[in-house]
Scaffold this motif. Structure first.
Motif, PDB file in Angstrom:
ATOM      1  N   LEU A 246     -22.617   2.849  10.319  1.00 17.89           N
ATOM      2  CA  LEU A 246     -22.032   2.622   8.999  1.00 17.89           C
ATOM      3  C   LEU A 246     -21.093   1.424   9.027  1.00 17.89           C
ATOM      4  O   LEU A 246     -20.421   1.155  10.022  1.00 17.89           O
ATOM      5  CB  LEU A 246     -21.239   3.871   8.588  1.00 17.89           C
ATOM      6  CG  LEU A 246     -20.559   3.877   7.219  1.00 17.89           C
ATOM      7  CD1 LEU A 246     -21.590   3.879   6.108  1.00 17.89           C
ATOM      8  CD2 LEU A 246     -19.633   5.099   7.095  1.00 17.89           C
ATOM      9  N   ASP A 247     -21.025   0.702   7.914  1.00 17.76           N
ATOM     10  CA  ASP A 247     -19.963  -0.293   7.759  1.00 17.76           C
ATOM     11  C   ASP A 247     -18.665   0.481   7.590  1.00 17.76           C
ATOM     12  O   ASP A 247     -18.440   1.153   6.581  1.00 17.76           O
ATOM     13  CB  ASP A 247     -20.235  -1.182   6.539  1.00 17.76           C
ATOM     14  CG  ASP A 247     -21.341  -2.189   6.807  1.00 17.76           C
ATOM     15  OD1 ASP A 247     -21.356  -2.780   7.900  1.00 17.76           O
ATOM     16  OD2 ASP A 247     -22.193  -2.369   5.921  1.00 17.76           O
ATOM     17  N   ARG A 248     -17.808   0.381   8.585  1.00 20.86           N
ATOM     18  CA  ARG A 248     -16.579   1.173   8.613  1.00 20.86           C
ATOM     19  C   ARG A 248     -15.476   0.355   9.258  1.00 20.86           C
ATOM     20  O   ARG A 248     -15.733  -0.566  10.034  1.00 20.86           O
ATOM     21  CB  ARG A 248     -16.781   2.473   9.400  1.00 20.86           C
ATOM     22  CG  ARG A 248     -17.212   2.226  10.839  1.00 20.86           C
ATOM     23  CD  ARG A 248     -17.384   3.500  11.638  1.00 20.86           C
ATOM     24  NE  ARG A 248     -17.737   3.181  13.028  1.00 20.86           N
ATOM     25  CZ  ARG A 248     -17.581   4.008  14.055  1.00 20.86           C
ATOM     26  NH1 ARG A 248     -17.082   5.220  13.861  1.00 20.86           N
ATOM     27  NH2 ARG A 248     -17.924   3.640  15.286  1.00 20.86           N
ATOM     28  N   ALA A 249     -14.222   0.699   8.925  1.00 20.92           N
ATOM     29  CA  ALA A 249     -13.085   0.021   9.528  1.00 20.92           C
ATOM     30  C   ALA A 249     -11.891   0.958   9.546  1.00 20.92           C
ATOM     31  O   ALA A 249     -11.775   1.884   8.723  1.00 20.92           O
ATOM     32  CB  ALA A 249     -12.738  -1.257   8.769  1.00 20.92           C
ATOM     33  N   TYR A 250     -11.010   0.704  10.514  1.00 19.07           N
ATOM     34  CA  TYR A 250      -9.779   1.465  10.656  1.00 19.07           C
ATOM     35  C   TYR A 250      -8.627   0.476  10.760  1.00 19.07           C
ATOM     36  O   TYR A 250      -8.568  -0.335  11.685  1.00 19.07           O
ATOM     37  CB  TYR A 250      -9.832   2.346  11.904  1.00 19.07           C
ATOM     38  CG  TYR A 250      -8.507   3.001  12.245  1.00 19.07           C
ATOM     39  CD1 TYR A 250      -8.033   4.061  11.481  1.00 19.07           C
ATOM     40  CD2 TYR A 250      -7.739   2.559  13.322  1.00 19.07           C
ATOM     41  CE1 TYR A 250      -6.817   4.663  11.777  1.00 19.07           C
ATOM     42  CE2 TYR A 250      -6.523   3.158  13.627  1.00 19.07           C
ATOM     43  CZ  TYR A 250      -6.066   4.213  12.857  1.00 19.07           C
ATOM     44  OH  TYR A 250      -4.866   4.803  13.146  1.00 19.07           O
ATOM     45  N   LEU A 251      -7.745   0.524   9.772  1.00 19.35           N
ATOM     46  CA  LEU A 251      -6.563  -0.327   9.741  1.00 19.35           C
ATOM     47  C   LEU A 251      -5.336   0.550   9.921  1.00 19.35           C
ATOM     48  O   LEU A 251      -5.074   1.438   9.112  1.00 19.35           O
ATOM     49  CB  LEU A 251      -6.481  -1.061   8.397  1.00 19.35           C
ATOM     50  CG  LEU A 251      -5.152  -1.728   8.032  1.00 19.35           C
ATOM     51  CD1 LEU A 251      -4.795  -2.826   9.026  1.00 19.35           C
ATOM     52  CD2 LEU A 251      -5.207  -2.278   6.611  1.00 19.35           C
ATOM     53  N   GLU A 252      -4.584   0.315  11.003  1.00 20.19           N
ATOM     54  CA  GLU A 252      -3.348   1.061  11.215  1.00 20.19           C
ATOM     55  C   GLU A 252      -2.160   0.147  10.942  1.00 20.19           C
ATOM     56  O   GLU A 252      -2.001  -0.896  11.582  1.00 20.19           O
ATOM     57  CB  GLU A 252      -3.273   1.601  12.642  1.00 20.19           C
ATOM     58  CG  GLU A 252      -2.080   2.510  12.875  1.00 20.19           C
ATOM     59  CD  GLU A 252      -2.095   3.150  14.248  1.00 20.19           C
ATOM     60  OE1 GLU A 252      -1.034   3.166  14.912  1.00 20.19           O
ATOM     61  OE2 GLU A 252      -3.179   3.623  14.677  1.00 20.19           O
ATOM     62  N   LEU A 253      -1.371   0.533   9.957  1.00 17.54           N
ATOM     63  CA  LEU A 253      -0.210  -0.261   9.570  1.00 17.54           C
ATOM     64  C   LEU A 253       0.873  -0.178  10.642  1.00 17.54           C
ATOM     65  O   LEU A 253       1.098   0.896  11.232  1.00 17.54           O
ATOM     66  CB  LEU A 253       0.344   0.243   8.239  1.00 17.54           C
ATOM     67  CG  LEU A 253      -0.618   0.203   7.052  1.00 17.54           C
ATOM     68  CD1 LEU A 253       0.005   0.932   5.855  1.00 17.54           C
ATOM     69  CD2 LEU A 253      -0.973  -1.224   6.681  1.00 17.54           C
ATOM     70  N   ASN A 254       1.539  -1.271  10.885  1.00 17.94           N
ATOM     71  CA  ASN A 254       2.617  -1.338  11.857  1.00 17.94           C
ATOM     72  C   ASN A 254       3.963  -1.035  11.189  1.00 17.94           C
ATOM     73  O   ASN A 254       4.243  -1.521  10.091  1.00 17.94           O
ATOM     74  CB  ASN A 254       2.658  -2.741  12.487  1.00 17.94           C
ATOM     75  CG  ASN A 254       3.707  -2.853  13.577  1.00 17.94           C
ATOM     76  OD1 ASN A 254       3.898  -1.930  14.357  1.00 17.94           O
ATOM     77  ND2 ASN A 254       4.389  -3.981  13.627  1.00 17.94           N
ATOM     78  N   ASN A 255       4.762  -0.203  11.847  1.00 12.79           N
ATOM     79  CA  ASN A 255       6.108   0.108  11.362  1.00 12.79           C
ATOM     80  C   ASN A 255       6.063   0.649   9.932  1.00 12.79           C
ATOM     81  O   ASN A 255       6.790   0.201   9.049  1.00 12.79           O
ATOM     82  CB  ASN A 255       7.003  -1.140  11.431  1.00 12.79           C
ATOM     83  CG  ASN A 255       8.467  -0.808  11.274  1.00 12.79           C
ATOM     84  OD1 ASN A 255       8.904   0.298  11.592  1.00 12.79           O
ATOM     85  ND2 ASN A 255       9.235  -1.759  10.759  1.00 12.79           N
ATOM     86  N   ALA A 256       5.177   1.621   9.717  1.00 13.42           N
ATOM     87  CA  ALA A 256       4.962   2.173   8.370  1.00 13.42           C
ATOM     88  C   ALA A 256       4.908   3.692   8.434  1.00 13.42           C
ATOM     89  O   ALA A 256       4.624   4.284   9.485  1.00 13.42           O
ATOM     90  CB  ALA A 256       3.671   1.627   7.776  1.00 13.42           C
TER      91      ALA A 256
END
Length: 311
Positions: A246-256
């Motif tokens: 699957l077209d998928r992504a994981y973005l983890e925000l920094n200091n959030a």
């Protein structure tokens, strides 16, 4: 609501005909190619590449995608809970002009104990980039993710079938977003309705940790400081369980924290816009923001995903 100027640009000149009567088919083909090239290099709302009729707005730039407002002036209409069934009403934000035809649409759910006001900033921000956006209230503020998923779909159905802006929407180009339990709800909605073109769960919470059934391109946004839906037990396993094809992504925000999606956030907006443009509008001009994968920064702790995208 403040209106934002609708940017404009010169229309393409018709492809020049061969100067002499005896010009062969090759000259005609060259002229046709030139016309297409001319269309794809235009830079304002109303300029659509011939090979992708869903493109909306100017060629994207980092400054443009990070801006508080995009190229489209935005209007807003409210929807009373008394006028709908299956969800709690909300606010619809949409490009004011109809010059570009129809737009894709996105429904956005708040989280546990939240109302649409908690995610309302996403409405004009996304709409000004060329989407119809419905930030919804849920039936109660304590609805669980499965209920919120059904409510997101009910909101999309209202938006495309009964709302005052239904004529502005391409009902084949729809997506869902949500915060916390609303983010878990957006996964539920994508699981239930595979025809959705994009899903963006924001610091999502759900007791179901595995989502192998999902076939909708999905961007999951987590936060490194989330103590309510810790990424280790929510966002990360959600992402890892999505099909690897699957077209998928994981973005983890920094200091959030868990509540990062409740206030204007440029990183959330930038990558949500890029994801929605890329998969709802099939607009490959936005691939540049997603591939190669964004690197860690002051605002990004981690980013994972597949590149290049397959759909």
């Amino acid at each position: 609501m403040q209106q934002h100027p609708h940017s404009s640009t010169a229309r393409p000149r018709p492809a020049t005909r061969a100067a002499r009567r005896g010009a062969g088919r090759l000259a005609g083909a060259a002229a046709a190619i030139a016309a297409v090239v001319g269309l794809t290099t235009l830079g304002g709302p109303g300029a659509h590449a011939a090979e992708n009729p869903y493109e909306r707005g100017p060629a994207p730039t980092t400054a443009g995608i990070e801006a508080a407002r995009g190229p489209y002036a935005v209007s807003e209409t409210t929807v009373s809970s008394l006028a709908v069934t299956g969800f709690g009403g909300g606010a619809i934000y949409y490009p004011t002009s109809t010059a570009d035809g129809t737009f894709g649409a996105v429904a956005v759910s708040p989280g546990y104990t939240g109302t649409q006001s908690s995610i309302a900033w996403l409405g004009p921000r996304l709409a000004s980039q060329g989407f119809v956006v419905f930030t919804i209230d849920t039936l109660t503020t304590v609805d669980q993710p499965d209920s919120r998923g059904r409510q997101l779909l009910a909101a999309l159905d209202y938006l495309t079938e009964r709302s005052s802006v239904r004529g502005r929407i391409d009902s084949s180009r729809l997506g869902v977003m949500g915060h916390s339990m609303g983010g878990g709800g957006s996964l539920e909605a994508a699981k239930s309705r595979p025809s959705l073109q994009a899903a963006v769960p924001l610091t999502p919470w759900n007791l179901d940790k595995t989502w192998p059934e999902i076939s909708t391109p999905t961007l999951i946004v987590g936060a490194d400081g989330d103590s309510i839906a810790p990424v280790a037990s929510h966002a990360e396993p959600f992402y890892s369980s999505l099909p690897s094809s699957l077209d998928r992504a994981y973005l983890e925000l920094n200091n959030a924290t868990h509540f990062a999606p409740n206030t204007s956030n440029t990183t959330i907006a930038k990558y949500s816009i890029a994801w929605l443009k890329r998969f709802i509008d099939n607009d490959t001009r936005y691939e540049q923001f997603l591939c190669p994968l964004p690197r860690p920064s002051l605002t990004i702790e981690e980013y994972r995903g597949n590149c290049p995208h397959t759909s």
